[in-house]
Design a protein around this motif. Sequence first.
Motif, PDB file in Angstrom:
ATOM      1  N   VAL A 458      48.761  50.407  32.538  1.00 34.85           N
ATOM      2  CA  VAL A 458      48.568  49.526  33.689  1.00 34.85           C
ATOM      3  C   VAL A 458      49.124  50.133  34.971  1.00 34.85           C
ATOM      4  CG1 VAL A 458      49.056  47.231  34.606  1.00 34.85           C
ATOM      5  CG2 VAL A 458      48.572  47.513  32.182  1.00 34.85           C
ATOM      6  N   HIS A 459      50.253  50.823  34.874  1.00 27.96           N
ATOM      7  CA  HIS A 459      50.907  51.339  36.083  1.00 27.96           C
ATOM      8  C   HIS A 459      50.182  52.543  36.676  1.00 27.96           C
ATOM      9  CE1 HIS A 459      54.439  48.744  35.962  1.00 27.96           C
ATOM     10  NE2 HIS A 459      54.419  48.868  34.651  1.00 27.96           N
ATOM     11  N   SER A 460      49.173  53.065  36.001  1.00 30.46           N
ATOM     12  CA  SER A 460      48.416  54.183  36.563  1.00 30.46           C
ATOM     13  C   SER A 460      47.350  53.723  37.543  1.00 30.46           C
ATOM     14  CB  SER A 460      47.760  54.994  35.437  1.00 30.46           C
ATOM     15  OG  SER A 460      46.773  54.216  34.766  1.00 30.46           O
ATOM     16  N   TYR A 461      47.148  52.431  37.650  1.00 34.94           N
ATOM     17  CA  TYR A 461      46.114  51.899  38.535  1.00 34.94           C
ATOM     18  C   TYR A 461      46.711  51.585  39.907  1.00 34.94           C
ATOM     19  CZ  TYR A 461      43.178  51.439  34.407  1.00 34.94           C
ATOM     20  OH  TYR A 461      42.435  51.705  33.280  1.00 34.94           O
ATOM     21  N   ASP A 462      45.882  51.754  40.926  1.00 33.38           N
ATOM     22  CA  ASP A 462      46.316  51.432  42.292  1.00 33.38           C
ATOM     23  C   ASP A 462      46.380  49.927  42.518  1.00 33.38           C
ATOM     24  OD1 ASP A 462      46.359  54.188  43.562  1.00 33.38           O
ATOM     25  OD2 ASP A 462      44.323  54.125  42.759  1.00 33.38           O
ATOM     26  N   SER A 463      45.581  49.177  41.802  1.00 33.82           N
ATOM     27  CA  SER A 463      45.604  47.727  41.938  1.00 33.82           C
ATOM     28  C   SER A 463      45.021  47.089  40.686  1.00 33.82           C
ATOM     29  CB  SER A 463      44.819  47.262  43.178  1.00 33.82           C
ATOM     30  OG  SER A 463      43.504  47.731  43.131  1.00 33.82           O
ATOM     31  N   VAL A 464      45.456  45.848  40.430  1.00 37.12           N
ATOM     32  CA  VAL A 464      45.008  45.083  39.274  1.00 37.12           C
ATOM     33  C   VAL A 464      44.448  43.754  39.778  1.00 37.12           C
ATOM     34  CG1 VAL A 464      45.642  44.031  37.077  1.00 37.12           C
ATOM     35  CG2 VAL A 464      46.764  46.155  37.810  1.00 37.12           C
ATOM     36  N   ILE A 465      43.220  43.454  39.370  1.00 37.22           N
ATOM     37  CA  ILE A 465      42.587  42.186  39.738  1.00 37.22           C
ATOM     38  C   ILE A 465      42.488  41.322  38.490  1.00 37.22           C
ATOM     39  CG2 ILE A 465      40.540  41.077  40.709  1.00 37.22           C
ATOM     40  CD1 ILE A 465      39.873  43.671  42.107  1.00 37.22           C
ATOM     41  N   VAL A 466      42.984  40.084  38.568  1.00 39.84           N
ATOM     42  CA  VAL A 466      42.949  39.152  37.439  1.00 39.84           C
ATOM     43  C   VAL A 466      41.995  38.019  37.793  1.00 39.84           C
ATOM     44  CG1 VAL A 466      44.272  37.666  35.903  1.00 39.84           C
ATOM     45  CG2 VAL A 466      45.326  39.739  36.841  1.00 39.84           C
ATOM     46  N   LEU A 467      40.938  37.882  36.999  1.00 35.02           N
ATOM     47  CA  LEU A 467      39.941  36.831  37.207  1.00 35.02           C
ATOM     48  C   LEU A 467      39.934  35.872  36.027  1.00 35.02           C
ATOM     49  CD1 LEU A 467      36.864  38.923  38.458  1.00 35.02           C
ATOM     50  CD2 LEU A 467      38.605  37.796  39.840  1.00 35.02           C
ATOM     51  N   GLY A 468      39.685  34.614  36.301  1.00 35.70           N
ATOM     52  CA  GLY A 468      39.506  33.620  35.248  1.00 35.70           C
ATOM     53  C   GLY A 468      38.038  33.515  34.886  1.00 35.70           C
ATOM     54  N   ARG A 469      37.771  33.222  33.631  1.00 31.74           N
ATOM     55  CA  ARG A 469      36.385  33.092  33.204  1.00 31.74           C
ATOM     56  C   ARG A 469      35.763  31.825  33.773  1.00 31.74           C
ATOM     57  NH1 ARG A 469      36.714  31.978  26.788  1.00 31.74           N
ATOM     58  NH2 ARG A 469      37.486  34.125  26.893  1.00 31.74           N
ATOM     59  N   ASP A 470      34.448  31.815  33.838  1.00 31.44           N
ATOM     60  CA  ASP A 470      33.743  30.612  34.287  1.00 31.44           C
ATOM     61  C   ASP A 470      33.899  29.508  33.250  1.00 31.44           C
ATOM     62  OD1 ASP A 470      32.730  31.723  36.659  1.00 31.44           O
ATOM     63  OD2 ASP A 470      31.126  32.718  35.549  1.00 31.44           O
ATOM     64  N   PRO A 471      34.210  28.272  33.666  1.00 32.30           N
ATOM     65  CA  PRO A 471      34.343  27.184  32.687  1.00 32.30           C
ATOM     66  C   PRO A 471      33.019  26.878  32.010  1.00 32.30           C
ATOM     67  CG  PRO A 471      34.414  26.326  34.932  1.00 32.30           C
ATOM     68  CD  PRO A 471      34.442  27.823  35.046  1.00 32.30           C
ATOM     69  N   LEU A 472      33.076  26.637  30.720  1.00 35.50           N
ATOM     70  CA  LEU A 472      31.883  26.287  29.968  1.00 35.50           C
ATOM     71  C   LEU A 472      31.518  24.827  30.208  1.00 35.50           C
ATOM     72  CD1 LEU A 472      32.799  28.068  26.604  1.00 35.50           C
ATOM     73  CD2 LEU A 472      31.312  28.919  28.434  1.00 35.50           C
ATOM     74  N   PRO A 473      30.248  24.424  29.972  1.00 31.95           N
ATOM     75  CA  PRO A 473      29.866  23.014  30.141  1.00 31.95           C
ATOM     76  C   PRO A 473      30.734  22.097  29.289  1.00 31.95           C
ATOM     77  CG  PRO A 473      27.917  24.395  29.890  1.00 31.95           C
ATOM     78  CD  PRO A 473      29.095  25.281  29.614  1.00 31.95           C
ATOM     79  N   GLY A 474      31.266  21.062  29.904  1.00 32.72           N
ATOM     80  CA  GLY A 474      32.130  20.122  29.204  1.00 32.72           C
ATOM     81  C   GLY A 474      33.562  20.573  29.089  1.00 32.72           C
ATOM     82  N   GLN A 475      33.871  21.789  29.563  1.00 35.87           N
ATOM     83  CA  GLN A 475      35.231  22.310  29.471  1.00 35.87           C
ATOM     84  C   GLN A 475      36.042  21.856  30.675  1.00 35.87           C
ATOM     85  OE1 GLN A 475      35.894  26.684  29.753  1.00 35.87           O
ATOM     86  NE2 GLN A 475      36.645  26.529  27.671  1.00 35.87           N
ATOM     87  N   SER A 476      37.342  21.764  30.491  1.00 37.51           N
ATOM     88  CA  SER A 476      38.212  21.338  31.574  1.00 37.51           C
ATOM     89  C   SER A 476      38.197  22.363  32.702  1.00 37.51           C
ATOM     90  CB  SER A 476      39.648  21.158  31.056  1.00 37.51           C
ATOM     91  OG  SER A 476      40.545  20.966  32.127  1.00 37.51           O
ATOM     92  N   PRO A 477      38.186  21.922  33.981  1.00 35.51           N
ATOM     93  CA  PRO A 477      38.229  22.872  35.094  1.00 35.51           C
ATOM     94  C   PRO A 477      39.508  23.700  35.124  1.00 35.51           C
ATOM     95  CG  PRO A 477      37.536  20.687  35.841  1.00 35.51           C
ATOM     96  CD  PRO A 477      38.012  20.532  34.428  1.00 35.51           C
ATOM     97  N   ASP A 478      40.559  23.232  34.425  1.00 35.51           N
ATOM     98  CA  ASP A 478      41.827  23.960  34.406  1.00 35.51           C
ATOM     99  C   ASP A 478      41.814  25.136  33.442  1.00 35.51           C
ATOM    100  OD1 ASP A 478      42.885  22.199  36.232  1.00 35.51           O
ATOM    101  OD2 ASP A 478      43.670  20.854  34.693  1.00 35.51           O
ATOM    102  N   GLU A 479      40.791  25.227  32.584  1.00 35.28           N
ATOM    103  CA  GLU A 479      40.797  26.268  31.558  1.00 35.28           C
ATOM    104  C   GLU A 479      40.856  27.679  32.140  1.00 35.28           C
ATOM    105  OE1 GLU A 479      40.928  28.102  27.932  1.00 35.28           O
ATOM    106  OE2 GLU A 479      41.284  26.010  28.487  1.00 35.28           O
TER     107      GLU A 479
END
Length: 632
Positions: A458-479
């Motif tokens: 991980v430390h060899s990268y200049d930057s790290v981007i963390v994305l959350g997955r798209d919520p599935l139908p019927g799934q909580s928006p907090d997931e």
Amino acid sequence: MAQRRAPFGDRVRYWFDSTLARGAAALVGWMALLCLAVVVPASAVLVWTDPDVPASLTGRLARVWHLTGQTLRLGGATGTPLQVLVSVLLALVTLVYVSTLVGLITTALTERLTALRRGRSTVLEQGHAVVLGWSEQVFTVVGELVAANANQRRAAVAVLADRDKTLMEEALSTKVGATGRTRLICRSGPTTDPTVLPLTSPATAGVVVVLPHDQPEADAEVVKTLLALRAALAGQETRPPVVAAVRDDRYLLAARLAAGPSGVVLESDTVTARLIVQATRRPGLSLVHRELLDFAGDEFYLIGEPALTGRPFGEALLAYPTSSVVGLVRGGTPLLNPPPTTTVAPGDLLVVITRDDDTAVLGDCADSVEEAAMATGPPTPTRAERVLLLGWNRRAPLIVDQLRRRARPGSAVDVVADPGEATARQVSEADADGGTGLSVTLHHGDTTRPETLRRLDVHSYDSVIVLGRDPLPGQSPDEPDNRTLVTLLLLRQLEEATGRELPVVTELVDDRNRPLAPIAPGADVIISGKLIGLLMAQISQNRHLAAVFEELFSGGGTSVRMKPATDYVRPGSETAFATVVAAARQRGECVIGYRSHRHASISPAYGVRINPPKHERRHWTAEDEVVVIGDD
């Protein structure tokens, strides 16, 4: 064996319930008997204990009847049976009339109160703001509109959504807080119904903001709302400006056509992707974006300055002691960071960053410039970069595209995502324009598992981007945020184990999860909904800024950047901010602030200072950064 008899109390309750079931007539009869059973004995006691009543039994019974009639409003007349009967009949008619009148008034008031609670009455306001739709962005938009109206004596914000009025009022009161002089008005109903939209009086509104909701069909709902608004305003000579947002660019043209020539429609996913990539290249840039977009600090204004007409734009950079000039608007087209030799023409508007629209006051700052403190070396060269993208969602292809637009030869993006999140085909489609110097590689793995991150350097990268997955139908928006927080926790563990800080850019959906994120205090967190809400609120107050923000947050060209302070001033020197502005002018850039390395971990600004006074002197270190508006 004999059946056990039910208790007396249960039998009495059953008998009472059976009586009620017979209807109103039985209930009235029993109420009359009950009243007589109480009033007649009580009246008799009063008569027999009163020394002034007649001694005869007939006189006393007449007195009992008189008291009973007065108590029950039956007249109480005495005499022949016919007189008594007529008296009772008239009293009953009066009682029925009064009771009916009271019932009608009570019913009317109840219906009115119910209608008010349901939010079905029409708003009668002039120049108010109308917000159509409900999502997490509503709290940001309403809060910013309240802040923008803080200096107005009478302002109102009307919110229409297909939700319960009381629940909306409670949610806004909790999250927005005190509204000062601005009144919040909630109305309930579908925003896609042209017969419901008049409840908010959009024809007399100062601006209409259309919010997308959090469901997959949000963009189609925005287009339908814009069409309903157009139908509701049909026949009106003047229409309020409209600000809306869609996520998918496939709906952009339809939304703009529905919004009309006075409407502004934003691509929320594209803008978010651009801001994420900009923050990736220079940590801390999200703090600058937040400072520029909210109404709490300095913000963008368009001002006319006849005194600068015919003079070079470069002179305007040092013409305002407490404001930062960043460009021109000529014929409705923004020219951000034009060449210093550009002449300010008649009718041009200056784009300035200042505290308020009356704080941009002319004053020559050239005397504060110290040329001896200016840096003389070349700017810090850019180089190839390696980016680690953890997670995949609908904005990931846009992020890869934005990284490619500015990639130096040899740059690379490594994507780590579950097979269900990203497939090789999706990544290859995002990398369809190969050969631009950026390579994209997909690695399958669960970013919430420690072994997945440990396998990565991980430390060899200049930057790290963390994305959350798209919520599935019927799934909580907090997931999505739940998984993102777990990934951040694992990255934090790697930081503590190695003692090295990771340049992490995180995307969160809910602003309430920002304090929970286990990252450095001044790290970059992009709250997509909040940023778009801030942007919509800014444009709603001045629609002419839409073109400025479009240019500022574009994928290439002129944008907000953070560069080493050593590119502008000598490290260790003490000089005024005007010196930095003059040094940037020589490089063809507009300086709007700086970030102090010493205060980078201190909230709430984390070292970011936007639009400081030109005469402000400070000690500049090699770790400080300067915020500029310029080209790549």
